[in-house]
Structures are given as C-alpha cells and as structure tokens.
Design a protein around this motif. Structure first.
Motif, PDB file in Angstrom:
ATOM      1  N   ALA A   1       0.858  -1.188   0.000  1.00 51.07           N
ATOM      2  CA  ALA A   1       0.000   0.000   0.000  1.00 51.07           C
ATOM      3  C   ALA A   1       0.895   1.240   0.000  1.00 51.07           C
ATOM      4  CB  ALA A   1      -0.921  -0.009   1.215  1.00 51.07           C
ATOM      5  N   PRO A   2       1.257   1.739  -1.184  1.00 54.96           N
ATOM      6  CA  PRO A   2       2.193   2.875  -1.258  1.00 54.96           C
ATOM      7  C   PRO A   2       1.772   4.092  -0.432  1.00 54.96           C
ATOM      8  CG  PRO A   2       1.866   1.921  -3.425  1.00 54.96           C
ATOM      9  CD  PRO A   2       0.884   1.253  -2.503  1.00 54.96           C
ATOM     10  N   ASP A   3       0.480   4.320  -0.275  1.00 51.20           N
ATOM     11  CA  ASP A   3       0.023   5.461   0.527  1.00 51.20           C
ATOM     12  C   ASP A   3       0.232   5.238   2.022  1.00 51.20           C
ATOM     13  OD1 ASP A   3      -0.716   6.893  -1.704  1.00 51.20           O
ATOM     14  OD2 ASP A   3      -2.810   6.229  -1.633  1.00 51.20           O
ATOM     15  N   SER A   4       0.621   4.033   2.409  1.00 53.25           N
ATOM     16  CA  SER A   4       0.834   3.747   3.829  1.00 53.25           C
ATOM     17  C   SER A   4       2.211   4.185   4.311  1.00 53.25           C
ATOM     18  CB  SER A   4       0.661   2.246   4.101  1.00 53.25           C
ATOM     19  OG  SER A   4       1.739   1.502   3.552  1.00 53.25           O
ATOM     20  N   ILE A   5       3.122   4.514   3.415  1.00 55.39           N
ATOM     21  CA  ILE A   5       4.491   4.847   3.801  1.00 55.39           C
ATOM     22  C   ILE A   5       4.517   6.187   4.532  1.00 55.39           C
ATOM     23  CG2 ILE A   5       6.844   5.246   3.003  1.00 55.39           C
ATOM     24  CD1 ILE A   5       6.030   3.569   0.475  1.00 55.39           C
ATOM     25  N   ALA A   6       5.097   6.182   5.721  1.00 53.83           N
ATOM     26  CA  ALA A   6       5.208   7.401   6.526  1.00 53.83           C
ATOM     27  C   ALA A   6       6.611   7.474   7.124  1.00 53.83           C
ATOM     28  CB  ALA A   6       4.171   7.395   7.649  1.00 53.83           C
ATOM     29  N   VAL A   7       7.161   8.686   7.159  1.00 51.97           N
ATOM     30  CA  VAL A   7       8.466   8.929   7.764  1.00 51.97           C
ATOM     31  C   VAL A   7       8.291   9.953   8.863  1.00 51.97           C
ATOM     32  CG1 VAL A   7      10.798   9.800   7.386  1.00 51.97           C
ATOM     33  CG2 VAL A   7       9.693   8.397   5.632  1.00 51.97           C
ATOM     34  N   SER A   8       8.765   9.621  10.052  1.00 52.16           N
ATOM     35  CA  SER A   8       8.655  10.536  11.178  1.00 52.16           C
ATOM     36  C   SER A   8       9.608  10.096  12.278  1.00 52.16           C
ATOM     37  CB  SER A   8       7.220  10.539  11.714  1.00 52.16           C
ATOM     38  OG  SER A   8       7.077  11.469  12.758  1.00 52.16           O
ATOM     39  N   HIS A   9      10.173  11.061  12.975  1.00 57.07           N
ATOM     40  CA  HIS A   9      11.022  10.784  14.132  1.00 57.07           C
ATOM     41  C   HIS A   9      12.162   9.815  13.819  1.00 57.07           C
ATOM     42  CE1 HIS A   9       8.175  13.012  16.545  1.00 57.07           C
ATOM     43  NE2 HIS A   9       7.210  12.278  16.009  1.00 57.07           N
ATOM     44  N   GLY A  10      12.730   9.918  12.609  1.00 55.48           N
ATOM     45  CA  GLY A  10      13.881   9.116  12.245  1.00 55.48           C
ATOM     46  C   GLY A  10      13.609   7.683  11.850  1.00 55.48           C
TER      47      GLY A  10
END
Length: 93
Positions: A40-49
């Motif tokens: 699910a490409p829309d599921s990718i999240a980047v946060s806090h390293g």
C-alpha cells in the motif's frame, strides 16, 4: 519511492531497495530486504527518524540501519487496504 536517511527507498510488493548517491553520475543501487515489500504505497510514513509502511506480513518499521522490524501481527489481505488508510491517515507519533 520515498526519500529517507540520505537515500531513496524503492519498493515492490515483495522487496525493498535503496538508491544512494542519487545526485552523482553513478548512483549506488542495493537490496535493503529481499523479502519485505510494500502493498500500500500510501501507507508509507516517515517521522522521528524511522519509516513505517504496510507489507504483506503486517506493518513494518525501519530506522535506516538495522533490518526492518514487524511491529504488528500478520494481516489478512482482505483487511490490508482499509487498515492502511486508518493507520496512516495522520502522522504517527
């Protein structure tokens, strides 16, 4: 494709690759994990390293150095799309 930790991360449904030195004439392409992809490409999240995403085996988290770690139980394919939208509707903290 996601920019993370000074590299580009590219997914198939079953594999994960990195591309370093993108700004040079000879980028370095390598396998990050041959058995974990993103469904699910829309599921990718980047946060806090860290980077988080939905794979066939569940939700994974990766710090850019150690192997990706599953942080959820295995998900049934029928619930994956709906769960991905709920999990990543907002940035995780």
């Amino acid at each position: 494709i996601v920019e993370f930790n000074d590299q580009m991360v590219v997914f198939t449904e079953d594999q994960m690759f990195g591309i370093a030195n993108v700004d040079t004439d000879v980028p370095d392409i390598y396998t990050i994990h041959p058995g974990i992809g993103c469904i699910a490409p829309d599921s990718i999240a980047v946060s806090h390293g860290v980077m988080m995403w939905l794979a066939r085996g569940g939700v994974y988290i990766w710090d850019g150095q150690n192997p990706p770690q599953r942080v959820s139980d295995e998900l049934h394919e029928s619930t994956s799309a709906g769960l991905a939208k709920m999990l990543f509707a907002c940035e995780f903290h």
